[in-house]
Motif scaffolding. Structure first.
Motif, PDB file in Angstrom:
ATOM      1  N   ASN A 153      41.922  -0.884  65.225  1.00 10.68           N
ATOM      2  CA  ASN A 153      42.605  -0.920  63.926  1.00 10.68           C
ATOM      3  C   ASN A 153      42.603   0.476  63.311  1.00 10.68           C
ATOM      4  OD1 ASN A 153      43.616  -1.377  61.370  1.00 10.68           O
ATOM      5  ND2 ASN A 153      42.425  -3.243  61.027  1.00 10.68           N
ATOM      6  N   GLN A 154      43.721   1.147  63.396  1.00 13.51           N
ATOM      7  CA  GLN A 154      43.829   2.518  62.907  1.00 13.51           C
ATOM      8  C   GLN A 154      43.605   2.632  61.402  1.00 13.51           C
ATOM      9  OE1 GLN A 154      47.360   4.457  64.396  1.00 13.51           O
ATOM     10  NE2 GLN A 154      47.448   5.844  62.647  1.00 13.51           N
ATOM     11  N   LYS A 155      43.975   1.589  60.657  1.00 16.01           N
ATOM     12  CA  LYS A 155      43.861   1.652  59.197  1.00 16.01           C
ATOM     13  C   LYS A 155      42.410   1.614  58.708  1.00 16.01           C
ATOM     14  CE  LYS A 155      48.408   0.075  57.701  1.00 16.01           C
ATOM     15  NZ  LYS A 155      49.068   0.389  58.955  1.00 16.01           N
ATOM     16  N   ASN A 156      41.484   1.262  59.577  1.00 18.10           N
ATOM     17  CA  ASN A 156      40.076   1.259  59.182  1.00 18.10           C
ATOM     18  C   ASN A 156      39.535   2.659  58.918  1.00 18.10           C
ATOM     19  OD1 ASN A 156      39.891  -1.489  59.247  1.00 18.10           O
ATOM     20  ND2 ASN A 156      38.751  -1.622  61.168  1.00 18.10           N
ATOM     21  N   VAL A 157      40.329   3.690  59.206  1.00 20.91           N
ATOM     22  CA  VAL A 157      39.882   5.049  58.887  1.00 20.91           C
ATOM     23  C   VAL A 157      39.741   5.240  57.377  1.00 20.91           C
ATOM     24  CG1 VAL A 157      40.929   6.029  60.960  1.00 20.91           C
ATOM     25  CG2 VAL A 157      42.215   6.027  58.826  1.00 20.91           C
ATOM     26  N   PHE A 158      40.298   4.338  56.583  1.00 18.13           N
ATOM     27  CA  PHE A 158      40.188   4.466  55.130  1.00 18.13           C
ATOM     28  C   PHE A 158      38.742   4.423  54.660  1.00 18.13           C
ATOM     29  CE2 PHE A 158      44.644   2.574  55.075  1.00 18.13           C
ATOM     30  CZ  PHE A 158      45.247   3.824  54.903  1.00 18.13           C
ATOM     31  N   TRP A 159      37.851   3.806  55.450  1.00 18.81           N
ATOM     32  CA  TRP A 159      36.432   3.816  55.092  1.00 18.81           C
ATOM     33  C   TRP A 159      35.906   5.248  55.024  1.00 18.81           C
ATOM     34  CZ3 TRP A 159      34.091  -0.309  53.212  1.00 18.81           C
ATOM     35  CH2 TRP A 159      34.564  -1.581  53.538  1.00 18.81           C
ATOM     36  N   PHE A 160      36.423   6.108  55.873  1.00 22.61           N
ATOM     37  CA  PHE A 160      35.982   7.505  55.870  1.00 22.61           C
ATOM     38  C   PHE A 160      36.493   8.240  54.636  1.00 22.61           C
ATOM     39  CE2 PHE A 160      35.409   6.226  60.204  1.00 22.61           C
ATOM     40  CZ  PHE A 160      34.316   6.959  60.653  1.00 22.61           C
ATOM     41  N   ALA A 161      37.654   7.854  54.127  1.00 22.11           N
ATOM     42  CA  ALA A 161      38.154   8.453  52.884  1.00 22.11           C
ATOM     43  C   ALA A 161      37.210   8.136  51.734  1.00 22.11           C
ATOM     44  CB  ALA A 161      39.564   7.944  52.583  1.00 22.11           C
ATOM     45  N   GLY A 162      36.610   6.928  51.750  1.00 24.98           N
ATOM     46  CA  GLY A 162      35.627   6.575  50.720  1.00 24.98           C
ATOM     47  C   GLY A 162      34.422   7.498  50.745  1.00 24.98           C
ATOM     48  N   VAL A 163      33.967   7.862  51.960  1.00 29.27           N
ATOM     49  CA  VAL A 163      32.860   8.820  52.087  1.00 29.27           C
ATOM     50  C   VAL A 163      33.253  10.155  51.452  1.00 29.27           C
ATOM     51  CG1 VAL A 163      31.470  10.145  53.730  1.00 29.27           C
ATOM     52  CG2 VAL A 163      31.954   7.731  54.162  1.00 29.27           C
ATOM     53  N   GLY A 164      34.515  10.562  51.671  1.00 29.31           N
ATOM     54  CA  GLY A 164      34.982  11.824  51.112  1.00 29.31           C
ATOM     55  C   GLY A 164      34.987  11.832  49.602  1.00 29.31           C
ATOM     56  N   ILE A 165      35.407  10.737  49.002  1.00 32.27           N
ATOM     57  CA  ILE A 165      35.444  10.659  47.536  1.00 32.27           C
ATOM     58  C   ILE A 165      34.032  10.757  46.957  1.00 32.27           C
ATOM     59  CG2 ILE A 165      36.054   9.206  45.569  1.00 32.27           C
ATOM     60  CD1 ILE A 165      38.418  10.518  47.079  1.00 32.27           C
ATOM     61  N   LEU A 166      33.067  10.089  47.589  1.00 29.88           N
ATOM     62  CA  LEU A 166      31.677  10.206  47.140  1.00 29.88           C
ATOM     63  C   LEU A 166      31.179  11.646  47.259  1.00 29.88           C
ATOM     64  CD1 LEU A 166      30.121   6.963  48.711  1.00 29.88           C
ATOM     65  CD2 LEU A 166      30.635   7.376  46.295  1.00 29.88           C
ATOM     66  N   ALA A 167      31.575  12.319  48.350  1.00 27.95           N
ATOM     67  CA  ALA A 167      31.138  13.696  48.566  1.00 27.95           C
ATOM     68  C   ALA A 167      31.731  14.654  47.544  1.00 27.95           C
ATOM     69  CB  ALA A 167      31.511  14.146  49.981  1.00 27.95           C
ATOM     70  N   VAL A 168      32.895  14.329  47.004  1.00 23.59           N
ATOM     71  CA  VAL A 168      33.506  15.182  45.974  1.00 23.59           C
ATOM     72  C   VAL A 168      32.566  15.323  44.779  1.00 23.59           C
ATOM     73  CG1 VAL A 168      35.349  15.306  44.248  1.00 23.59           C
ATOM     74  CG2 VAL A 168      35.908  14.807  46.630  1.00 23.59           C
ATOM     75  N   GLY A 169      31.947  14.201  44.362  1.00 22.06           N
ATOM     76  CA  GLY A 169      31.008  14.252  43.235  1.00 22.06           C
ATOM     77  C   GLY A 169      29.803  15.120  43.537  1.00 22.06           C
ATOM     78  N   LEU A 170      29.248  14.990  44.747  1.00 21.79           N
ATOM     79  CA  LEU A 170      28.099  15.804  45.140  1.00 21.79           C
ATOM     80  C   LEU A 170      28.468  17.285  45.156  1.00 21.79           C
ATOM     81  CD1 LEU A 170      25.227  16.085  46.264  1.00 21.79           C
ATOM     82  CD2 LEU A 170      26.150  15.620  48.548  1.00 21.79           C
ATOM     83  N   LEU A 171      29.634  17.614  45.664  1.00 22.96           N
ATOM     84  CA  LEU A 171      30.061  19.012  45.741  1.00 22.96           C
ATOM     85  C   LEU A 171      30.370  19.581  44.358  1.00 22.96           C
ATOM     86  CD1 LEU A 171      32.257  18.754  48.942  1.00 22.96           C
ATOM     87  CD2 LEU A 171      30.175  20.105  48.689  1.00 22.96           C
TER      88      LEU A 171
END
Length: 396
Positions: free
Chosen positions: A165-183
């Motif tokens: 399921n290619q669309k499951n990559v969206f879970w990784f986008a969630g990790v990125g959004i969390l990392a934006v706050g840390l950065l």
């Protein structure tokens, strides 16, 4: 001369947060290569086309880095960090929606741009927080990235490749959004602990070993980066295919075996930096290249279990050099931390990208077995370590 910095001790909480940010960045980035077996099926890709995806990602990640590092050496911009992660997350979203090969290339380019923004400034913050323990700090930073690179294939194998399921990559986008706050927090910390060079003040570049010898040393380090990452592009791009083709391993299991290899890289990286602080970076670089050679030569001729064991030793030994190479280069040209980091991270990405597309083409023309045999000799270039300058108290 080295830029003035706030006199602080080794700031381990900040180093751990930078390491976590690097983990998030590289976890997302490694997901792209981990799902190549799925993309190959969905888009009917040849190995050369897969290599071109890697080349687009790696080149956008490499070309911009030296320029960004050079600019931020003179005008530090820690607040750029969250913008880099936003670019990466946007690339992940596009990857999930991709319906043709062009979309894949654009998504890879966006992820590469995010990486090019992230690395130079993150390395600068790492050096500021090191309190003078540069090898240890660089290892903490680098091991975060290596852990992310190892976890990416594992998670991708579980939630993307296994279910096709290619669309499951969206879970990784969630990790990125969390990392934006840390950065964003790290950007504020960096702004408080590093000041730009006073206006009108010129910055003279110094060469502790002399200009000519320094340039030769940088060239040698660049060749070592070429050997290391041209060889490593075998594993990051084609190891799963190699296991599937030669040993008929299931696609989801092949991705998990890539995770084991990437985890060994994380361990090797963490060990290499502190050891370099104690015994000298030149020795670590030497052992990392030459010590890996017997395993790289043997791997293409081993049975399945032997390949897995050899890959772990290759990851452990070969990975120990990168932190030592970066810090060695920074010591060759003091006061240009961001530029040097940009150059060497850029070389890392660039050699990986060129290696991916060339080796993909070679695999199409011959076989993956031939690719692994031909590249197994590259670590012998580690003999060039003999030519690096040494301190009076240091020798191989």
């Amino acid at each position: 001369m080295i830029q003035p910095q706030s006199p602080i001790k080794t700031a381990f909480p900040i180093l751990l947060m930078i390491g976590m940010a690097h983990l998030s960045n590289d976890l997302i980035q490694s997901m792209l290569m981990a799902i190549y077996p799925l993309l190959q099926v969905n888009f009917a890709l040849e190995f050369a086309q897969i290599g071109l995806i890697s080349l687009v990602y790696q080149m956008t990640a490499s070309i911009l880095q030296p320029g960004i590092g050079f600019f931020t050496d003179r005008k530090p911009k820690p607040y750029l960090l969250p913008f880099g992660m936003l670019a990466t997350s946007s690339g992940v979203v596009l990857l999930g929606f991709a319906t043709n090969y062009t979309h894949l290339l654009i998504a890879a380019a966006m992820m590469g741009v995010g990486s090019s923004i992230f690395h130079p400034e993150a390395v600068r913050l790492t050096r500021i927080a090191s309190g003078g323990r540069y090898g240890l700090a660089q290892s903490i930073f680098q091991v975060g990235g290596n852990l992310g690179s190892s976890l990416g294939p594992l998670i991708a194998g579980i939630i993307i490749v296994k279910y096709a399921n290619q669309k499951n990559v969206f879970w990784f986008a969630g990790v990125g959004i969390l990392a934006v706050g840390l950065l964003a927090y790290l950007g504020r910390w960096g702004s408080q602990h590093q000041k730009a060079k006073p206006k009108g003040q010129t910055k003279e570049v110094t060469f502790p070993y002399g200009k000519t010898r320094t340039l030769w040393a940088l060239l040698i380090l660049a060749v070592l980066i070429f050997a290391k990452y041209f060889y490593m592009s075998n594993f990051t791009n084609y190891f799963s295919f190699y296991l599937i083709e030669k040993f008929h391993v299931e696609r989801s299991n092949a991705v998990i075996l890539v995770f084991i290899f990437m985890a060994s890289i994380a361990i090797g990286t963490f060990i290499g930096g502190p050891i370099g602080d104690k015994i000298g970076r030149r020795k670590v670089i030497w052992f990392s290249m030459i010590g890996a050679l017997p395993f790289t030569l043997a791997l293409p001729h081993l049975p399945f279990i032997g390949v897995i064991i050899a890959s772990v030793f290759i990851g452990l030994i070969l990975a120990s050099a990168f932190s030592a190479i970066v810090v060695f280069a920074q010591e060759l040209v003091p006061g240009n931390v961001g530029m040097i980091a940009g150059i060497f991270f850029g070389l890392m990405f660039g050699m990986s990208g060129i290696g991916a597309v060339f080796l993909g083409w070679l695999a199409d023309q011959t076989s993956l077995q031939t690719v692994f045999v031909c590249t197994s000799f590259l670590p012998i270039l580690g003999l060039l370590t003999w030519l690096l300058p040494t301190k009076e108290s240091e020798s191989i």
